[in-house]
Every structure is written in C-alpha cells, then in structure tokens.
Design a protein around this motif. Sequence first.
Motif, PDB file in Angstrom:
ATOM      1  N   ARG A 151       0.949  -1.370  -0.197  1.00 28.04           N
ATOM      2  CA  ARG A 151      -0.004  -0.122   0.097  1.00 28.04           C
ATOM      3  C   ARG A 151       0.817   1.366  -0.013  1.00 28.04           C
ATOM      4  O   ARG A 151       0.300   2.468   0.178  1.00 28.04           O
ATOM      5  CB  ARG A 151      -0.892   0.039   1.135  1.00 28.04           C
ATOM      6  CG  ARG A 151      -2.141  -1.151   1.006  1.00 28.04           C
ATOM      7  CD  ARG A 151      -2.878  -1.301   2.144  1.00 28.04           C
ATOM      8  NE  ARG A 151      -3.783  -2.626   1.973  1.00 28.04           N
ATOM      9  CZ  ARG A 151      -3.315  -3.616   2.216  1.00 28.04           C
ATOM     10  NH1 ARG A 151      -2.208  -3.962   2.972  1.00 28.04           N
ATOM     11  NH2 ARG A 151      -4.215  -4.746   2.215  1.00 28.04           N
TER      12      ARG A 151
ATOM     13  N   TRP B  63      -0.421  -2.764  -4.685  1.00 24.07           N
ATOM     14  CA  TRP B  63      -1.890  -2.503  -4.926  1.00 24.07           C
ATOM     15  C   TRP B  63      -1.879  -1.206  -5.548  1.00 24.07           C
ATOM     16  O   TRP B  63      -3.270  -0.611  -5.725  1.00 24.07           O
ATOM     17  CB  TRP B  63      -2.597  -2.527  -3.645  1.00 24.07           C
ATOM     18  CG  TRP B  63      -2.655  -3.940  -3.014  1.00 24.07           C
ATOM     19  CD1 TRP B  63      -2.735  -4.050  -1.572  1.00 24.07           C
ATOM     20  CD2 TRP B  63      -2.495  -5.123  -3.431  1.00 24.07           C
ATOM     21  NE1 TRP B  63      -2.621  -5.478  -1.362  1.00 24.07           N
ATOM     22  CE2 TRP B  63      -2.570  -6.100  -2.624  1.00 24.07           C
ATOM     23  CE3 TRP B  63      -2.465  -5.500  -4.925  1.00 24.07           C
ATOM     24  CZ2 TRP B  63      -2.445  -7.507  -2.620  1.00 24.07           C
ATOM     25  CZ3 TRP B  63      -2.406  -7.204  -4.814  1.00 24.07           C
ATOM     26  CH2 TRP B  63      -2.519  -7.817  -3.895  1.00 24.07           C
TER      27      TRP B  63
ATOM     28  N   PHE C 192      -7.846 -13.077   0.828  1.00 24.99           N
ATOM     29  CA  PHE C 192      -8.811 -12.405   1.404  1.00 24.99           C
ATOM     30  C   PHE C 192     -10.055 -13.045   1.361  1.00 24.99           C
ATOM     31  O   PHE C 192     -10.325 -13.629   0.142  1.00 24.99           O
ATOM     32  CB  PHE C 192      -8.860 -10.902   0.980  1.00 24.99           C
ATOM     33  CG  PHE C 192      -8.030  -9.969   1.367  1.00 24.99           C
ATOM     34  CD1 PHE C 192      -6.669 -10.034   0.890  1.00 24.99           C
ATOM     35  CD2 PHE C 192      -8.175  -9.211   2.438  1.00 24.99           C
ATOM     36  CE1 PHE C 192      -5.633  -9.425   1.236  1.00 24.99           C
ATOM     37  CE2 PHE C 192      -7.055  -8.309   2.845  1.00 24.99           C
ATOM     38  CZ  PHE C 192      -5.764  -8.396   2.444  1.00 24.99           C
ATOM     39  N   GLY C 193     -10.713 -13.234   2.497  1.00 22.92           N
ATOM     40  CA  GLY C 193     -11.999 -14.140   2.434  1.00 22.92           C
ATOM     41  C   GLY C 193     -11.629 -15.396   3.175  1.00 22.92           C
ATOM     42  O   GLY C 193     -12.544 -16.056   3.383  1.00 22.92           O
TER      43      GLY C 193
ATOM     44  N   TYR D 197      -7.305  -7.045   8.619  1.00 23.16           N
ATOM     45  CA  TYR D 197      -7.874  -7.502   9.669  1.00 23.16           C
ATOM     46  C   TYR D 197      -7.622  -9.011   9.597  1.00 23.16           C
ATOM     47  O   TYR D 197      -7.607  -9.555   8.540  1.00 23.16           O
ATOM     48  CB  TYR D 197      -9.572  -7.382   9.690  1.00 23.16           C
ATOM     49  CG  TYR D 197     -10.154  -7.880  10.855  1.00 23.16           C
ATOM     50  CD1 TYR D 197     -10.760  -9.295  10.859  1.00 23.16           C
ATOM     51  CD2 TYR D 197     -10.313  -7.341  12.226  1.00 23.16           C
ATOM     52  CE1 TYR D 197     -11.474  -9.924  11.940  1.00 23.16           C
ATOM     53  CE2 TYR D 197     -11.074  -7.883  13.120  1.00 23.16           C
ATOM     54  CZ  TYR D 197     -11.496  -9.105  12.878  1.00 23.16           C
ATOM     55  OH  TYR D 197     -12.180  -9.672  14.038  1.00 23.16           O
TER      56      TYR D 197
HETATM   57  P1  NAD Z   1     -10.639  -7.123   3.871  1.00 24.34           P
HETATM   58  O1  NAD Z   1     -11.324  -7.772   2.735  1.00 24.34           O
HETATM   59  O2  NAD Z   1     -11.516  -6.167   5.081  1.00 24.34           O
HETATM   60  O3  NAD Z   1      -9.410  -5.798   3.643  1.00 24.34           O
HETATM   61  C1  NAD Z   1      -8.872  -5.159   4.539  1.00 24.34           C
HETATM   62  C2  NAD Z   1      -8.302  -4.072   3.716  1.00 24.34           C
HETATM   63  O4  NAD Z   1      -7.381  -4.528   2.708  1.00 24.34           O
HETATM   64  C3  NAD Z   1      -8.977  -2.960   3.069  1.00 24.34           C
HETATM   65  O5  NAD Z   1      -8.106  -1.642   3.185  1.00 24.34           O
HETATM   66  C4  NAD Z   1      -9.135  -3.358   1.548  1.00 24.34           C
HETATM   67  O6  NAD Z   1      -8.898  -2.485   0.708  1.00 24.34           O
HETATM   68  C5  NAD Z   1      -7.559  -4.274   1.589  1.00 24.34           C
HETATM   69  N1  NAD Z   1      -7.789  -5.475   0.747  1.00 24.34           N
HETATM   70  C6  NAD Z   1      -9.056  -6.082   0.335  1.00 24.34           C
HETATM   71  N2  NAD Z   1      -8.797  -7.285  -0.273  1.00 24.34           N
HETATM   72  C7  NAD Z   1      -7.373  -7.166  -0.400  1.00 24.34           C
HETATM   73  C8  NAD Z   1      -6.640  -8.159  -0.795  1.00 24.34           C
HETATM   74  N3  NAD Z   1      -7.109  -9.384  -1.399  1.00 24.34           N
HETATM   75  N4  NAD Z   1      -5.301  -8.013  -0.748  1.00 24.34           N
HETATM   76  C9  NAD Z   1      -4.938  -6.874  -0.310  1.00 24.34           C
HETATM   77  N5  NAD Z   1      -5.578  -5.965   0.336  1.00 24.34           N
HETATM   78  C10 NAD Z   1      -7.017  -6.311   0.369  1.00 24.34           C
HETATM   79  O7  NAD Z   1      -9.621  -7.952   4.589  1.00 24.34           O
HETATM   80  P2  NAD Z   1     -10.286  -8.925   5.862  1.00 24.34           P
HETATM   81  O8  NAD Z   1     -10.760  -9.842   4.930  1.00 24.34           O
HETATM   82  O9  NAD Z   1     -11.120  -7.932   6.785  1.00 24.34           O
HETATM   83  O10 NAD Z   1      -8.857  -9.388   6.879  1.00 24.34           O
HETATM   84  C11 NAD Z   1      -8.154 -10.219   6.230  1.00 24.34           C
HETATM   85  C12 NAD Z   1      -8.689 -11.703   6.395  1.00 24.34           C
HETATM   86  O11 NAD Z   1      -8.642 -12.328   7.798  1.00 24.34           O
HETATM   87  C13 NAD Z   1      -9.853 -11.666   5.779  1.00 24.34           C
HETATM   88  O12 NAD Z   1      -9.757 -12.721   4.723  1.00 24.34           O
HETATM   89  C14 NAD Z   1     -10.872 -12.571   6.842  1.00 24.34           C
HETATM   90  O13 NAD Z   1     -11.442 -13.622   6.293  1.00 24.34           O
HETATM   91  C15 NAD Z   1      -9.858 -13.386   7.893  1.00 24.34           C
HETATM   92  N6  NAD Z   1     -10.422 -13.046   9.235  1.00 24.34           N
HETATM   93  C16 NAD Z   1      -9.681 -14.125   9.950  1.00 24.34           C
HETATM   94  C17 NAD Z   1     -10.073 -14.102  11.297  1.00 24.34           C
HETATM   95  C18 NAD Z   1      -9.415 -15.205  12.278  1.00 24.34           C
HETATM   96  O14 NAD Z   1      -8.621 -15.933  11.795  1.00 24.34           O
HETATM   97  N7  NAD Z   1      -9.693 -15.043  13.684  1.00 24.34           N
HETATM   98  C19 NAD Z   1     -11.403 -13.359  11.891  1.00 24.34           C
HETATM   99  C20 NAD Z   1     -11.745 -12.426  10.859  1.00 24.34           C
HETATM  100  C21 NAD Z   1     -11.290 -12.257   9.609  1.00 24.34           C
END
Ligand code: NAD
Length: 242
Positions: free
Chosen positions: A36, A42, A159-160, A191
Amino acid sequence: NSEHIVTLAEWLQKSKHTTILTGAGMSTESNIPDFRSKEGWWNNIDPRTVATTEALDNHYDLFHEFYSMRINLLENCLPHRGHHILVEWEQQGLIQAICTQNVDGFHSAAGGQHVYELHGSINKFHCADCSKIPSKEQFLNKDRCSQCGGKLRPNVVLFGEMLPEESWSTSLSHIRKSDLVVVIGTSLEVYPASQLPQMTEGKTVYINTETNGKNQDFSLIIQDKAGAVLAKVNEIIEKKEK
Ligand code: NAD
Ligand code: APR
Ligand code: ZN
C-alpha cells in the motif's frame, strides 16, 4: 528519533516477554514491493482480482500470473540485515516471538526459530480441492493436481479466508503475555492481524517510514526505515553488552 532509539533499546533489554509483528515493509529493503505504499503492488493491481478466493475460483489465469511473478521475483531476493538482527535478538533472549504477515519466509530463512506466519507462505503449495501437496515447479508450470485435477495454489491466506489457526492462536498468546510489542513495516490495514497490537497490556512501538490513523495509540513511534532503526538499536545494545 535518536532518543526514541535509546528508549527502544532500554525497553528491549528490560522487557520480560517481547513480541515482534512485521508486515511487508520489513521486506522492502530486500527489494520486495509492499502493498500500500506508493511503490506497492496495490497501486496498479486491484487486490480483489488476484488475492481473493473469488480470483482463485473465477480467474485462475490472473491469480496464477500474480503469484508466479512474485515467486520468480523472490528467487533473486535475500533477507536483509534487519532480518538477521531480529534473529540475533531472539538468540540473545531479547525477543520471544516473530509474528509476520509476510509470506516470503525471510524471518525463518534468517534463522528465526519462533516465527509465526499469519498469512501463510508463498513457498509452499497445495491443491485447492484435495490434500495433495504439489511441487513449486508443478505450480509454476500451471499443472493441475496430479491426484484430482484440481487447481494448484500457494499456501497464502487469501482475502476471504481464515488465518491458519495455529499461527493465529500462538501469536495471540504471545501478544497477550507481552510487556513489549514492536510493530515493524505494516500499515495495519488488514484484519485480524491489525488488531494484535491492541491486545497487549504492555508497551507498543511502531516502526514505519509512514504513519497513518491506525498507529496513534502506540507508546512510541519511530518514523524511519526498519533496517536503519534495527541497526541503530542493535549498536546500542551491543555497546551495553561489552
Ligand atoms: P478486507 O477484505 O476487509 O480488506 C482489508 C483491507 O485490505 C482493506 O483496506 C481493503 O482495501 C484491502 N484489501 C481487500 N482485499 C484485499 C486483498 N485481497 N489483498 C490486499 N488488500 C486487500 O480484509 P479482511 O478480510 O477483513 O481481513 C483479512 C482476512 O482475515 C480476511 O480474509 C478474513 O476472512 C480473515 N479473518 C480471520 C479471522 C481469524 O482468523 N480469527 C477473523 C476475521 C477475519
Ligand atoms: N521500513 C519501515 N516501514 C516500511 C518500509 C521500510 N523499509 N517500507 C515500507 N514500509 C511501510 C509502508 O509505509 C507501509 O505502511 O510498511 C507498510 C507496509 O504496509 P502494507 O503495504 O499495507 O503491507 P502489510 O501491512 O504487510 O499488508 C497486510 O495485506 O495485501 C495483504 O496479505 C497481504 O499481508 C498483507 C496484508
Ligand atoms: Zn487435488
């Protein structure tokens, strides 16, 4: 910054349990782009087109091109002095864990023993549909799984996807019992890794070339390059040890 450097050296030597959390900014001095900042991935690639489960499922060509390009780039890169300093501190008992969002494996390549990869590894692979482990060559050749014909992918958290349970829970337990957490080279945008620094009762230090809205609650902010900061802090620690 110089008094901040002295403070960090003191905190490192005084703390009972120290956890390091790193992001892509820890590897830019190994010539690996981050995500970033202005030279980051990105800036000209939409992450959702390459780094999501949707990309793996619906446009495998783009997904494969992005990760094989990063794997090929990694072939010519090495851990830098900063990675080695962290390992020296681990060996001296100054730090107890290195939690990283990076998938390059550089903390382990530098000799780290207590390294936790929150977003997996780009150097290991698996079939998207069965438990077969392919080779790097099979992935780079864009082969299909030899066991089930499924798509091959690196062990990177997309992501996801959920983070690897073991890395997540071990990192969380180190953070919870830390009296010092040092965060290096991460924008804290993603996150749940971004939540880790808030989960400690201890002191928190943010080392980054830039600052953003996510780091204002840190005990100490050192705005400089990871390599430079780690070298300066190490110089002070080495002098004291003599
Ligand atoms: P997100 O999709 O909310 O994106 C967070 C930030 O990253 C945003 O600024 C977005 O613009 C950017 N972003 C979105 N997709 C992106 C990508 N593919 N690569 C780089 N940047 C990207 O991210 P998130 O899903 O909220 O968090 C990361 C992962 O953590 C998620 O896939 C979520 O499923 C996972 N998660 C895990 C736990 C756990 O293991 N306890 C809990 C919650 C979420
Ligand atoms: N020294 C210190 N900080 C640096 C350096 C350096 N040499 N180089 C870059 N930085 C800083 C940038 O200013 C930026 O704030 O490191 C941070 C890197 O942040 P990101 O590019 O967002 O990388 P990261 O925080 O690791 O991203 C988290 O997002 O795309 C996903 O899964 C991917 O793990 C990654 C996650
Ligand atoms: Zn398979």
